[in-house]
Motif scaffolding. Structure first.
Motif, PDB file in Angstrom:
ATOM      1  N   VAL A   1       0.652  -1.392   0.174  1.00 58.08           N
ATOM      2  CA  VAL A   1      -0.084   0.077  -0.272  1.00 58.08           C
ATOM      3  C   VAL A   1       0.569   1.083   0.121  1.00 58.08           C
ATOM      4  CG1 VAL A   1       0.338  -0.104   2.344  1.00 58.08           C
ATOM      5  CG2 VAL A   1      -1.472   1.255   0.746  1.00 58.08           C
ATOM      6  N   SER A   2       0.701   2.190  -0.865  1.00 60.11           N
ATOM      7  CA  SER A   2       1.344   3.318  -0.803  1.00 60.11           C
ATOM      8  C   SER A   2       0.397   4.435  -0.744  1.00 60.11           C
ATOM      9  CB  SER A   2       2.246   3.256  -2.060  1.00 60.11           C
ATOM     10  OG  SER A   2       3.101   1.983  -2.183  1.00 60.11           O
ATOM     11  N   VAL A   3       0.987   5.742  -0.204  1.00 58.01           N
ATOM     12  CA  VAL A   3       0.344   6.917  -1.013  1.00 58.01           C
ATOM     13  C   VAL A   3       1.280   7.828  -1.451  1.00 58.01           C
ATOM     14  CG1 VAL A   3      -0.530   9.567   0.592  1.00 58.01           C
ATOM     15  CG2 VAL A   3      -0.864   7.219   0.963  1.00 58.01           C
ATOM     16  N   CYS A   4       1.512   8.564  -2.654  1.00 60.94           N
ATOM     17  CA  CYS A   4       2.014   9.472  -3.801  1.00 60.94           C
ATOM     18  C   CYS A   4       1.847  10.177  -4.121  1.00 60.94           C
ATOM     19  CB  CYS A   4       2.370   8.139  -5.077  1.00 60.94           C
ATOM     20  SG  CYS A   4       2.457   6.235  -4.457  1.00 60.94           S
ATOM     21  N   MET A   5       2.733  10.987  -4.240  1.00 64.21           N
ATOM     22  CA  MET A   5       2.458  12.038  -4.688  1.00 64.21           C
ATOM     23  C   MET A   5       2.927  12.531  -5.932  1.00 64.21           C
ATOM     24  SD  MET A   5       3.700  16.554  -3.844  1.00 64.21           S
ATOM     25  CE  MET A   5       5.352  16.247  -4.389  1.00 64.21           C
ATOM     26  N   ALA A   6       2.399  13.332  -7.792  1.00 63.27           N
ATOM     27  CA  ALA A   6       2.548  13.342  -8.604  1.00 63.27           C
ATOM     28  C   ALA A   6       2.489  15.155  -8.720  1.00 63.27           C
ATOM     29  CB  ALA A   6       1.425  13.064  -9.642  1.00 63.27           C
ATOM     30  N   ASP A   7       3.318  15.577  -9.551  1.00 60.49           N
ATOM     31  CA  ASP A   7       4.097  16.867  -9.532  1.00 60.49           C
ATOM     32  C   ASP A   7       4.503  17.273 -11.562  1.00 60.49           C
ATOM     33  OD1 ASP A   7       4.654  19.494  -9.551  1.00 60.49           O
ATOM     34  OD2 ASP A   7       5.849  19.550  -8.269  1.00 60.49           O
ATOM     35  N   ARG A   8       2.771  17.686 -11.548  1.00 57.90           N
ATOM     36  CA  ARG A   8       2.976  17.816 -13.556  1.00 57.90           C
ATOM     37  C   ARG A   8       2.590  19.417 -13.612  1.00 57.90           C
ATOM     38  NH1 ARG A   8       3.324  13.358 -12.375  1.00 57.90           N
ATOM     39  NH2 ARG A   8       2.351  11.609 -13.125  1.00 57.90           N
ATOM     40  N   ALA A   9       3.967  19.699 -13.672  1.00 62.58           N
ATOM     41  CA  ALA A   9       3.149  21.168 -13.921  1.00 62.58           C
ATOM     42  C   ALA A   9       3.039  22.237 -12.705  1.00 62.58           C
ATOM     43  CB  ALA A   9       2.693  21.372 -15.043  1.00 62.58           C
ATOM     44  N   GLY A  10       3.690  21.487 -11.837  1.00 66.53           N
ATOM     45  CA  GLY A  10       3.771  22.798 -10.852  1.00 66.53           C
ATOM     46  C   GLY A  10       1.493  21.503  -9.786  1.00 66.53           C
ATOM     47  N   GLN A  11       1.401  21.587 -10.483  1.00 68.59           N
ATOM     48  CA  GLN A  11       0.225  20.438 -10.492  1.00 68.59           C
ATOM     49  C   GLN A  11       0.679  19.569  -9.159  1.00 68.59           C
ATOM     50  OE1 GLN A  11      -2.642  22.131 -10.467  1.00 68.59           O
ATOM     51  NE2 GLN A  11      -1.503  24.415 -10.948  1.00 68.59           N
ATOM     52  N   LYS A  12      -0.166  19.758  -7.875  1.00 64.37           N
ATOM     53  CA  LYS A  12       0.685  18.763  -6.840  1.00 64.37           C
ATOM     54  C   LYS A  12      -1.022  17.554  -7.029  1.00 64.37           C
ATOM     55  CE  LYS A  12       4.209  20.385  -4.919  1.00 64.37           C
ATOM     56  NZ  LYS A  12       4.330  21.612  -5.892  1.00 64.37           N
ATOM     57  N   ARG A  13      -0.333  16.177  -6.836  1.00 64.93           N
ATOM     58  CA  ARG A  13      -1.925  15.247  -6.723  1.00 64.93           C
ATOM     59  C   ARG A  13      -1.732  14.781  -5.817  1.00 64.93           C
ATOM     60  NH1 ARG A  13      -2.673  10.906 -10.055  1.00 64.93           N
ATOM     61  NH2 ARG A  13      -4.870   9.815  -9.141  1.00 64.93           N
ATOM     62  N   PHE A  14      -1.925  13.685  -5.124  1.00 72.17           N
ATOM     63  CA  PHE A  14      -1.998  13.019  -4.106  1.00 72.17           C
ATOM     64  C   PHE A  14      -2.320  11.384  -4.539  1.00 72.17           C
ATOM     65  CE2 PHE A  14      -0.502  16.380  -1.965  1.00 72.17           C
ATOM     66  CZ  PHE A  14       0.859  15.745  -1.280  1.00 72.17           C
ATOM     67  N   TYR A  15      -2.117  11.025  -4.308  1.00 73.03           N
ATOM     68  CA  TYR A  15      -3.485   9.557  -4.751  1.00 73.03           C
ATOM     69  C   TYR A  15      -2.599   8.294  -3.798  1.00 73.03           C
ATOM     70  CZ  TYR A  15       0.557   7.756  -8.269  1.00 73.03           C
ATOM     71  OH  TYR A  15       1.859   7.394  -8.054  1.00 73.03           O
ATOM     72  N   TYR A  16      -3.852   7.581  -3.763  1.00 81.80           N
ATOM     73  CA  TYR A  16      -3.617   6.016  -2.641  1.00 81.80           C
ATOM     74  C   TYR A  16      -3.670   4.470  -3.848  1.00 81.80           C
ATOM     75  CZ  TYR A  16      -5.459   2.039  -0.117  1.00 81.80           C
ATOM     76  OH  TYR A  16      -6.062   0.526   0.431  1.00 81.80           O
ATOM     77  N   SER A  17      -2.288   3.644  -3.334  1.00 85.32           N
ATOM     78  CA  SER A  17      -2.122   2.403  -4.957  1.00 85.32           C
ATOM     79  C   SER A  17      -2.054   1.505  -3.708  1.00 85.32           C
ATOM     80  CB  SER A  17      -1.012   3.341  -5.323  1.00 85.32           C
ATOM     81  OG  SER A  17      -0.675   1.983  -6.635  1.00 85.32           O
ATOM     82  N   PHE A  18      -2.427   0.826  -4.648  1.00 88.49           N
ATOM     83  CA  PHE A  18      -2.762  -1.176  -3.845  1.00 88.49           C
ATOM     84  C   PHE A  18      -2.887  -2.002  -4.382  1.00 88.49           C
ATOM     85  CE2 PHE A  18      -5.184  -4.841  -1.956  1.00 88.49           C
ATOM     86  CZ  PHE A  18      -4.861  -5.022  -1.245  1.00 88.49           C
ATOM     87  N   GLY A  19      -2.601  -3.575  -4.499  1.00 88.62           N
ATOM     88  CA  GLY A  19      -1.784  -4.400  -5.179  1.00 88.62           C
ATOM     89  C   GLY A  19      -0.082  -4.764  -4.930  1.00 88.62           C
ATOM     90  N   TYR A  20       0.150  -5.857  -5.971  1.00 87.53           N
ATOM     91  CA  TYR A  20       1.355  -6.117  -6.425  1.00 87.53           C
ATOM     92  C   TYR A  20       2.169  -5.921  -6.991  1.00 87.53           C
ATOM     93  CZ  TYR A  20       0.055 -10.694  -3.742  1.00 87.53           C
ATOM     94  OH  TYR A  20       0.306 -11.595  -3.254  1.00 87.53           O
TER      95      TYR A  20
END
Length: 229
Positions: A101-120
């Motif tokens: 399980v991970s909580v991640c941050m994507a940064d696209r052209a200064g726009q930060k997006r947080f998301y949850y991802s689960f699996g193998y």
């Protein structure tokens, strides 16, 4: 009738050589009497018939175990569900399922997006919010406990269930996991704990500062993490 063995001895033959000769003759007699003599050494065209199936089977088993994500295999602590080049906010492998399980941050052209991802890794079973969906967001709450102990929880609700990814740190210990709670309930259905030594948490100030801007979960702010049924 003369005895060949006595003749060899009388001619001064070395006793060790005589014993070797007798051993070779015995082996030759045994081989001739066996129908499988020489079968493991060569085939009709002189090719080796030595079985190689065991080596091939072993390779296939290893490959299949890796491809099917054998639950007995614990991912390395650095294994995450975050897509490259996204940054890891929090990640761990879960003790019972061996999934990550991970909580991640994507940064696209200064726009930060947080998301949850689960699996193998690297194939997610559940990602929230879906890429590009601005109506779905993670919530973040600070966890406070007595003494020098505190933590963070990231939560969201999907299809009637609330998922809470949490990390609690204190003196000489870290613990974390995922709580699953039915919407409207005060207690959680399950608590999937992080495997020992598998927790990864970002120490990047940019990630931390951006995460504090996420909406807060009022229920967790008021009551803390739910207990498990």
């Amino acid at each position: 009738m003369s005895n060949p063995l006595l003749e060899l001895i009388s001619r001064g033959a070395n006793v060790r050589n005589i014993m070797k000769s007798l051993q070779c003759i015995s082996l030759l007699v045994l081989c001739i009497s066996s129908p499988s003599c020489g079968a493991a050494d060569s085939g009709p065209n002189g090719q080796s018939l030595e079985p190689k199936a065991s080596q091939s089977s072993s390779s296939k088993v290893s490959a299949n175990a890796s491809a099917s994500h054998d639950p007995k295999i614990t991912p390395l602590p650095e294994a995450t569900m975050c897509s490259k080049p996204d940054k890891v906010v929090f990640s761990c492998s879960l003790d019972k399922t061996k999934k990550v399980v991970s909580v991640c941050m994507a940064d696209r052209a200064g726009q930060k997006r947080f998301y949850y991802s689960f699996g193998y890794p690297p194939v997610p079973e559940l990602t929230y919010p879906a890429s590009g969906d601005e109506n779905e967001v993670l919530h973040r709450s600070h966890l406070s406990y007595a003494g020098a102990t505190g933590g963070t929880a990231y939560s969201f609700t999907k299809d009637g269930y609330k998922y809470i990814t949490y990390l609690i740190s204190g003196t000489s210990f870290d613990t974390g996991g995922v709580l699953v709670q039915r919407s409207g309930d005060t207690r959680a259905l399950s608590d999937l704990r992080c495997s020992k030594g598998s927790i990864t948490e970002s120490d990047d100030d940019t990630v931390f500062n951006a995460s504090t801007k996420l909406d807060r979960d009022e229920d967790i702010d008021s009551h803390g993490l739910p207990s498990v049924n």
